[in-house]
Design a protein around this motif. Structure first.
Motif, PDB file in Angstrom:
ATOM      1  N   GLU A 503      60.459  55.810  42.729  1.00 39.56           N
ATOM      2  CA  GLU A 503      61.908  55.737  42.912  1.00 39.56           C
ATOM      3  C   GLU A 503      62.366  54.407  43.512  1.00 39.56           C
ATOM      4  OE1 GLU A 503      64.163  57.876  41.944  1.00 39.56           O
ATOM      5  OE2 GLU A 503      62.702  59.287  41.119  1.00 39.56           O
ATOM      6  N   GLY A 504      61.421  53.526  43.821  1.00 37.08           N
ATOM      7  CA  GLY A 504      61.790  52.223  44.364  1.00 37.08           C
ATOM      8  C   GLY A 504      62.407  52.298  45.746  1.00 37.08           C
ATOM      9  N   LEU A 505      61.834  53.132  46.617  1.00 39.16           N
ATOM     10  CA  LEU A 505      62.380  53.353  47.949  1.00 39.16           C
ATOM     11  C   LEU A 505      61.592  52.553  48.983  1.00 39.16           C
ATOM     12  CD1 LEU A 505      62.771  57.242  47.740  1.00 39.16           C
ATOM     13  CD2 LEU A 505      64.529  55.509  47.320  1.00 39.16           C
ATOM     14  N   PRO A 506      62.254  51.736  49.797  1.00 43.65           N
ATOM     15  CA  PRO A 506      61.542  50.914  50.783  1.00 43.65           C
ATOM     16  C   PRO A 506      61.212  51.680  52.069  1.00 43.65           C
ATOM     17  CG  PRO A 506      63.862  50.378  50.836  1.00 43.65           C
ATOM     18  CD  PRO A 506      63.689  51.392  49.729  1.00 43.65           C
ATOM     19  N   VAL A 507      60.635  52.858  51.922  1.00 41.38           N
ATOM     20  CA  VAL A 507      60.205  53.635  53.081  1.00 41.38           C
ATOM     21  C   VAL A 507      58.977  52.966  53.696  1.00 41.38           C
ATOM     22  CG1 VAL A 507      59.400  55.892  53.901  1.00 41.38           C
ATOM     23  CG2 VAL A 507      61.051  55.752  52.019  1.00 41.38           C
ATOM     24  N   VAL A 508      58.936  52.923  55.023  1.00 40.06           N
ATOM     25  CA  VAL A 508      57.778  52.358  55.717  1.00 40.06           C
ATOM     26  C   VAL A 508      56.985  53.508  56.334  1.00 40.06           C
ATOM     27  CG1 VAL A 508      56.972  50.791  57.516  1.00 40.06           C
ATOM     28  CG2 VAL A 508      59.037  50.238  56.194  1.00 40.06           C
ATOM     29  N   PHE A 509      55.743  53.651  55.903  1.00 41.79           N
ATOM     30  CA  PHE A 509      54.857  54.685  56.420  1.00 41.79           C
ATOM     31  C   PHE A 509      53.949  54.061  57.474  1.00 41.79           C
ATOM     32  CE2 PHE A 509      56.146  55.993  52.217  1.00 41.79           C
ATOM     33  CZ  PHE A 509      56.409  57.343  52.365  1.00 41.79           C
ATOM     34  N   VAL A 510      54.091  54.502  58.716  1.00 40.22           N
ATOM     35  CA  VAL A 510      53.278  54.003  59.821  1.00 40.22           C
ATOM     36  C   VAL A 510      52.205  55.054  60.101  1.00 40.22           C
ATOM     37  CG1 VAL A 510      53.272  53.276  62.223  1.00 40.22           C
ATOM     38  CG2 VAL A 510      55.247  52.765  60.771  1.00 40.22           C
ATOM     39  N   ILE A 569      60.110  43.579  54.192  1.00 42.95           N
ATOM     40  CA  ILE A 569      59.617  44.942  54.012  1.00 42.95           C
ATOM     41  C   ILE A 569      60.769  45.914  53.786  1.00 42.95           C
ATOM     42  CG2 ILE A 569      58.588  46.862  55.305  1.00 42.95           C
ATOM     43  CD1 ILE A 569      56.584  44.833  56.451  1.00 42.95           C
ATOM     44  N   CYS A 570      61.864  45.732  54.512  1.00 40.33           N
ATOM     45  CA  CYS A 570      63.001  46.659  54.424  1.00 40.33           C
ATOM     46  C   CYS A 570      63.870  46.418  53.196  1.00 40.33           C
ATOM     47  CB  CYS A 570      63.865  46.555  55.675  1.00 40.33           C
ATOM     48  SG  CYS A 570      63.077  47.202  57.167  1.00 40.33           S
ATOM     49  N   SER A 571      63.786  45.245  52.617  1.00 38.31           N
ATOM     50  CA  SER A 571      64.681  44.911  51.512  1.00 38.31           C
ATOM     51  C   SER A 571      64.021  45.014  50.146  1.00 38.31           C
ATOM     52  CB  SER A 571      65.240  43.498  51.695  1.00 38.31           C
ATOM     53  OG  SER A 571      64.186  42.539  51.717  1.00 38.31           O
ATOM     54  N   GLN A 572      62.697  45.091  50.095  1.00 34.81           N
ATOM     55  CA  GLN A 572      62.041  45.138  48.795  1.00 34.81           C
ATOM     56  C   GLN A 572      62.158  46.539  48.198  1.00 34.81           C
ATOM     57  OE1 GLN A 572      57.979  44.034  49.436  1.00 34.81           O
ATOM     58  NE2 GLN A 572      57.484  45.852  50.625  1.00 34.81           N
ATOM     59  N   GLY A 573      62.064  46.620  46.913  1.00 35.51           N
ATOM     60  CA  GLY A 573      62.258  47.889  46.224  1.00 35.51           C
ATOM     61  C   GLY A 573      60.995  48.706  46.070  1.00 35.51           C
ATOM     62  N   LYS A 574      60.230  48.837  47.127  1.00 36.22           N
ATOM     63  CA  LYS A 574      59.051  49.691  47.110  1.00 36.22           C
ATOM     64  C   LYS A 574      58.625  49.987  48.540  1.00 36.22           C
ATOM     65  CE  LYS A 574      55.724  45.887  46.527  1.00 36.22           C
ATOM     66  NZ  LYS A 574      54.562  45.413  45.728  1.00 36.22           N
ATOM     67  N   PRO A 575      57.810  51.010  48.718  1.00 35.98           N
ATOM     68  CA  PRO A 575      57.396  51.373  50.080  1.00 35.98           C
ATOM     69  C   PRO A 575      56.299  50.469  50.615  1.00 35.98           C
ATOM     70  CG  PRO A 575      56.420  52.886  48.506  1.00 35.98           C
ATOM     71  CD  PRO A 575      57.333  51.980  47.724  1.00 35.98           C
ATOM     72  N   THR A 576      56.149  50.546  51.923  1.00 28.28           N
ATOM     73  CA  THR A 576      55.109  49.800  52.638  1.00 28.28           C
ATOM     74  C   THR A 576      54.357  50.757  53.549  1.00 28.28           C
ATOM     75  OG1 THR A 576      56.441  47.776  52.634  1.00 28.28           O
ATOM     76  CG2 THR A 576      54.675  47.915  54.273  1.00 28.28           C
ATOM     77  N   LEU A 577      53.064  50.569  53.649  1.00 32.08           N
ATOM     78  CA  LEU A 577      52.253  51.374  54.565  1.00 32.08           C
ATOM     79  C   LEU A 577      51.589  50.463  55.591  1.00 32.08           C
ATOM     80  CD1 LEU A 577      50.033  54.419  53.852  1.00 32.08           C
ATOM     81  CD2 LEU A 577      49.073  52.519  55.150  1.00 32.08           C
ATOM     82  N   LEU A 578      51.766  50.801  56.848  1.00 31.11           N
ATOM     83  CA  LEU A 578      51.095  50.095  57.938  1.00 31.11           C
ATOM     84  C   LEU A 578      49.935  50.957  58.416  1.00 31.11           C
ATOM     85  CD1 LEU A 578      54.181  48.860  60.014  1.00 31.11           C
ATOM     86  CD2 LEU A 578      53.124  47.823  57.986  1.00 31.11           C
ATOM     87  N   ASP A 579      48.737  50.517  58.163  1.00 27.76           N
ATOM     88  CA  ASP A 579      47.521  51.232  58.572  1.00 27.76           C
ATOM     89  C   ASP A 579      47.170  50.754  59.975  1.00 27.76           C
ATOM     90  OD1 ASP A 579      45.006  52.288  58.939  1.00 27.76           O
ATOM     91  OD2 ASP A 579      44.205  51.629  57.009  1.00 27.76           O
TER      92      ASP A 579
END
Length: 608
Positions: A503-510, A569-579
């Motif tokens: 869905e192209g959501l910039p959710v950040v998974f911590v 990270i907040c503006s791109q059209g995809k999620p990010t995961l911080l491991d």
């Protein structure tokens, strides 16, 4: 479907009405619902056909989850952050049973949700059809009975509109919650007698705001005669939080929240003393134990175990308590309260604030008065006004990174409008105690769905935050969403990350990665239990995220965290995961829970 079939379908629709799937979608459009979350299957196909037609015309569309539980979590997040109806669906048999955990969470969260499940065709009931879940099979209507507020099988097309209207109206009644319609395949694909909805559900949901005037007068007298009041704010007070904060300022009343309610109040408010209950703050506990406090007004809280410090009688559950609620069931938790006030919360507190403007018995103050120390016990200082445990660890430069430092830094890195979802486990405890969104709103009107922190504390489903974050991102496009979860939660429900990718959501998974069910491991140590069943294999979640189409980063130190380009990270059209490879030896603030477990165990031994 070829052209001849389409033309035939149109002719039938003109003569007999529309398929029930299309009629259902028309009602969702009427309610301004944008998404239906679910997983497709043969028996639910008529609804997905209708959603495909709807999407082509700009109406509600399908969001495809990877597991039905995740679909329910997404609907929960969407409903909470919009105030609209959350909608999820599943096919018959295991599709329906997979929904149950998410629906049960919505039940405890008081989330208005419409749950649609399929059945095999009516003619197959009792004959052992594939995935049969009628009353003669795996009875899914029976299974949903105790986690929904309305629950029925639609056995004839003529029932559909009336049962749908009853279900949706019930979903928004206090207490709100999920409602369930189980619709057989042949019924969902049958034609209605009308081409348009017969009812206007939006008007049916427009209810008058009832207030008990006698109780309201009694509440007003309690407030104006109290010497040292405290306001305890729960998550169900969201509709009235602006008026509540104005009330607190005018009275100089201290503010405390439940863990659920912490996202409604700025941690920088000069009257805020922290969170009570699970993973709460000593400053909040001290405030409630202060013998000078003569009134505690609890608003929008069920006063459950985690929200009341295990129903502590010395702090909260005593006759200083006044309980104000819109949901009658919440008041059943406080029979010892000296006053119960029922009604629409915003109407109640707007009335109180307005009356205070003309109250000669009080010296009304402002936020500026509080900052100058004119109406508070001590002059307010810049920053937070509550105590956290081991504050030095919030600034530690140690590697692996301290979870306290991680939580303290996140609100500094992300924009002030960021919404945080915290999953069950140690990540929940760490975030309640140490994560404080950068919200400086002191009083005045507020969006009822504008809380910056949320968790699923009552049913406490692992994986809830992962799905809810996706739903929240769809509900609030443009507002950053951060999901805080443990490695155990990601292994359980992390596949929903791919929905955010799709869905192209910039959710950040911590992800708090300690190769363990951390809360359980530390809980076993604290309670003297056997150390068993908590180890997890090491997983490089950053690599997993990359493989799924998201960006992944390994965070081992504060320097790694602070070097991130958060704007990108907040503006791109995809999620990010911080491991985030956290220090596994740090003990989360779960003492309330472990003390309760020890006391319950001791009580059981005493009974032997």
């Amino acid at each position: 479907m070829d052209v001849i079939q389409i033309d035939s379908r149109r002719q039938v629709a003109e003569e007999q009405g529309v398929e029930l799937g299309d009629l259902l979608v028309s009602y969702l459009r009427q309610l301004d619902v944008e998404y239906v979350f679910g997983v497709p299957g043969g028996a639910i196909e008529p609804l997905y056909n209708a959603l495909a037609r709807s999407e082509r015309s700009g109406g509600p569309r399908a969001i495809i989850a990877r597991h039905e539980t995740g679909a329910a979590f997404m609907a929960d997040g969407y409903a909470h952050h919009t105030g609209k109806l959350g909608v999820c669906c599943a096919t018959t048999g295991p599709g329906a049973t997979n929904l149950i955990t998410g629906v049960a969470s919505a039940y405890d969260n008081h989330t208005p949700m419409l749950v649609i499940t399929a059945q095999t065709a009516l003619s197959t009931f009792g004959r052992g059809a594939l995935q049969e879940s009628s009353c003669t099979g795996i009875n899914t209507v029976g299974l949903f009975e105790h986690c929904t507020r309305y629950n029925t099988l639609v056995s004839h097309a003529e029932q559909f509109e009336h049962k749908l209207a009853a279900a949706v109206m019930t979903a928004f009644q206090a207490p709100a919650g999920p409602v369930h319609l189980s619709v057989p395949l042949d019924v969902m694909s049958s034609f209605s007698s009308t081409t348009e909805p017969s009812f206007d559900l939006s008007k049916l949901l427009n209810k008058p705001h009832y207030v008990d005037n006698e109780a309201l007068d009694a509440l007003y007298e309690e407030l104006v005669t109290a010497r040292n009041p405290i306001l305890l704010i729960g998550d169900e007070a969201s509709e009235s939080v602006g008026s509540l904060l104005s009330l607190a300022v005018k009275l100089g009343a201290q503010i405390i929240t439940t863990p659920h309610g912490k996202g409604l109040v700025s941690p920088y408010h000069p009257l805020f003393k922290g969170v009570i209950g699970f993973a709460g703050h000593e400053s909040a506990r001290k405030a409630l134990l202060d013998p000078e406090v003569d009134l505690v007004i609890a608003v929008g809280s069920s006063l459950s175990e985690f929200a009341s410090s295990g129903w502590d009688q010395s702090m909260l559950m005593n006759n200083r308590l006044v309980h104000v609620e819109s949901a009658e069931t919440n008041l059943t938790r406080s029979p010892m309260a000296r006053l119960h006030v029922r009604g629409h919360l915003e109407s109640i507190f707007e009335n109180i604030v307005e009356r205070l403007e003309h109250e000669p018995r009080l010296t009304i103050c402002s936020v500026d008065d509080l900052v100058d120390g004119k109406k508070s016990s001590q002059p307010a200082e810049k920053g937070k006004h509550f105590e956290v445990m081991e504050p030095e660890k919030c600034k530690s430069d140690a590697t692996p990174i301290k979870p306290q430092r991680l939580m303290a830094e996140l609100p500094k890195l992300f924009p002030p409008c960021t919404r945080y979802m915290a999953d069950s486990g140690a990540s929940l405890a760490w975030s309640i105690h140490y994560l404080h969104p950068f919200d400086r709103r002191m009083a005045g009107k507020r969006d009822a769905h504008d809380g910056l922190y949320r968790t699923c504390l009552e049913f406490a489903s692992m994986g809830w935050a992962i799905g809810s974050a996706v739903g929240a991102a769809l509900a609030r496009p443009g507002s950053p969403v951060v999901c805080i979860a443990g490695d155990g939660s990601m292994l359980m429900s992390g596949q929903e990350l791919t929905v955010a990718v799709q869905e192209g959501l910039p959710v950040v998974f911590v992800v708090l990665n300690d190769s363990a069910y951390g809360m359980v491991r530390h809980g076993q140590k604290l309670t003297g239990a056997e150390p068993v069943g908590t180890e997890l294999p090491f997983v490089d979640f950053s690599t997993v995220a990359n493989a799924m189409g998201a960006d992944g980063y390994v965070i081992q130190s504060p320097e790694d965290l602070l070097s991130l380009d958060i704007n990108k990270i907040c503006s791109q059209g995809k999620p990010t995961l911080l491991d985030v490879r956290i220090d596994p030896e740090e003990v989360p603030p779960i003492g309330m829970r472990t003390d309760a477990l020890k006391s319950y165990g001791q009580s059981e031994q005493d009974c032997d």
